[in-house]
Write an enzyme that holds these catalytic residues in place. Structure first.
Site, PDB file in Angstrom:
ATOM      1  N   CYS A 131      22.168 -15.025  13.691  1.00 45.45           N
ATOM      2  CA  CYS A 131      23.562 -14.620  13.473  1.00 45.45           C
ATOM      3  C   CYS A 131      24.486 -15.836  13.503  1.00 45.45           C
ATOM      4  CB  CYS A 131      23.973 -13.603  14.530  1.00 45.45           C
ATOM      5  SG  CYS A 131      25.684 -13.090  14.375  1.00 45.45           S
ATOM      6  N   CYS A 134      27.882 -15.219  15.022  1.00 45.05           N
ATOM      7  CA  CYS A 134      27.895 -15.165  16.490  1.00 45.05           C
ATOM      8  C   CYS A 134      27.720 -16.555  17.096  1.00 45.05           C
ATOM      9  CB  CYS A 134      26.744 -14.313  17.030  1.00 45.05           C
ATOM     10  SG  CYS A 134      26.406 -12.813  16.134  1.00 45.05           S
ATOM     11  N   ASP A 135      26.777 -17.310  16.605  1.00 42.30           N
ATOM     12  CA  ASP A 135      26.352 -18.537  17.288  1.00 42.30           C
ATOM     13  C   ASP A 135      26.707 -19.816  16.547  1.00 42.30           C
ATOM     14  OD1 ASP A 135      25.122 -16.877  19.160  1.00 42.30           O
ATOM     15  OD2 ASP A 135      23.256 -16.810  18.038  1.00 42.30           O
TER      16      ASP A 135
END
Ligand code: NAP
Length: 310
Positions: A131, A134-135
Site C-alpha cells: 500500500c 499508506c506507507d
C-alpha cells in the site's frame, strides 16, 4: 431475526454498523478476526480527514468499533461459512451458529496477492509494502521498486514519484496491462524507469530491505539494485493483484474479475443485499472511500427495510 447483518468488520463494515445501529436497525457485524481488516496493518493513517496528526490503523479501527457498539450494534467474532441470500429472509451460517436477517451488507474486502519470493515476508513493513498510499511517505528520497503492470501498480508508481528519488516499475511482460491514460502518465514521468520483461527474484537487507535482485525473463540476466539515496532502505511495493474474499457466497452474487458488482448505491444484483469497500469492483481501496460506501450501503438497507414494512 436481525434487520441488518454486516459480513466483515473493516472500515466499510464498521461504518455500515454505525449508520445501521444509529438508524435503530437491529444490527449484527460478523468479523472472523479482530475488527479492522487491512487497516490493522497500517502503522499510521495520515490521510483520514480530521486527524491531521495521523492515527495508528489499529486504534482507528478500535474507535470505529466502539462507536458502532455505542449505537447498539452487536459485534461477533465468527467466520461466515455460507449464505443464502436469495429470499426475503436471508440466512447466514457461521462457524458458531446460524442467523436470519432481512438485509445484508458484504464488506469482506480483498487480500493483496503475494509474490512468494525470498525476503518478501521477512521485510514486510521494513521495505516491503502492499500500500503506497499508506506507507509511501516512509520512503522519502529512497529508490523504490513497484512490481506489477496493472492499474494499481501504474497509479502507485506515479504516486511514489512525489516522494521517492527514483521509481522502478518492474513488469514481467513488455506491455502494461493498465489503462492507456495511466500508462501515458508513466511514460511521461522522468522519475520512472520501467524494467520490462522483469521479475523480482529476491529481497535482501538487514534491519531494512537494502538490495533487490531482478531477473530479465528473456535474457535470464539477474541484476542487483542496492539502496543509494539519502534514505537508508529500499521501498518495494507489490501490486500483482488482489484476491477478493467471496468464497463463502456460493456464486449468488454477480462478480467482475472476482469482485462484487454494485451500482453507485452499493446495491448488488439481489434485493436487500449490498456490498461496500474493497470487495466492490468499482472501489478505490481507501479507508475514507470504504467508510463512505459502508454508510451509503446502510442507508440503502434502511430505505429497503422501511419500504418492506409499508
Ligand atoms: P491486476 O489488474 O490484476 O494487475 C496485476 C498485475 O500484476 C498485472 O500486470 C500482472 O501481470 C502482474 N502480476 C500478476 N501476478 C504476478 C506475478 N506473480 N509476478 C509478477 N507480476 C504479476 O491488479 P490491479 O492492478 O490491482 O487491479 C485490480 C482491479 O482493480 C482491476 O480490475 C483494475 O482495473 C481495478 N483498479 C482500477 C483502478 C482505477 O480505475 N483507477 C485502480 C486500481 C485498480 P500481467 O499483466 O502479465 O498479467
Amino acid at each position: 431475526m436481525y434487520d441488518l447483518i454486516i459480513i466483515g468488520g473493516g472500515p466499510a463494515g464498521l461504518s455500515a454498523g454505525i449508520y445501521g445501529a444509529r438508524a435503530r436497525l437491529n444490527t449484527l457485524i460478523l468479523e472472523k478476526e479482530m475488527a479492522g481488516g487491512q487497516i490493522n496493518k497500517t502503522l499510521d493513517v495520515e490521510n483520514y480527514p480530521g486527524i491531521p496528526d495521523g492515527h495508528s490503523g489499529m486504534q482507528l479501527a478500535m474507535r470505529m468499533e466502539e462507536q458502532a457498539k455505542a449505537f447498539g450494534a452487536e459485534v461477533k467474532q465468527e467466520m461466515v461459512e455460507s449464505v443464502d441470500l436469495k429470499g426475503q429472509v436471508k440466512k447466514i451460517k457461521t462457524n458458531q451458529g446460524e442467523y436470519e436477517t432481512l438485509s445484508v451488507i458484504i464488506t469482506t474486502g480483498a487480500n493483496p496477492k503475494k509474490l512468494g519470493v525470498p525476503g518478501e515476508e521477512e521485510f514486510a513493513g521494513r521495505g516491503v509494502s502492499y500500500c503506497a498510499t499508506c506507507d509511501g511517505a516512509f520512503y522519502e528520497n529512497a529508490d523504490v521498486f513497484v512490481v506489477g503492470g496493472g492499474d494499481s501498480a501504474v497509479e502507485e508508481a506515479n504516486f511514489m514519484t512525489k516522494i521517492a528519488r527514483k521509481v522502478y516499475l518492474v513488469h514481467r511482460r513488455d506491455e502494461l496491462r493498465a489503462a492507456k491514460s495511466l500508462q501515458e502518465r508513466v511514460f511521461n514521468n522522468d522519475k520512472i524507469e520501467i524494467l520490462w520483461d522483469s521479475v523480482l527474484k529476491e529481497i535482501k537487507g538487514d534491519k531494512l530491505a537494502k538490495e533487490v535482485l531482478i531477473e530479465n525473463v528473456k535474457t535470464k540476466e539477474v541484476k542487483s539494485f542496492c539502496s543509494t539515496g539519502d534514505n537508508d532502505g529500499l521501498g518495494i511495493f507489490i501490486y500483482v493483484g488482489y484476491i477478493p474474499i467471496t468464497d463463502y457466497l456460493g456464486g449468488q452474487l454477480d462478480l467482475v474479475d472476482g469482485y462484487i458488482k454494485t451500482d453507485g448505491k452499493m446495491q448488488t444484483n439481489l434485493q436487500g443485499v449490498y456490498a461496500a469497500g474493497d470487495i466492490r469492483y468499482e472501489g478505490f481501496k481507501q479507508v475514507v472511500t470504504a467508510v463512505g460506501e459502508g454508510a451509503t450501503a446502510a442507508m440503502m438497507a434502511e430505505k429497503y427495510l422501511s419500504d418492506l414494512s409499508r
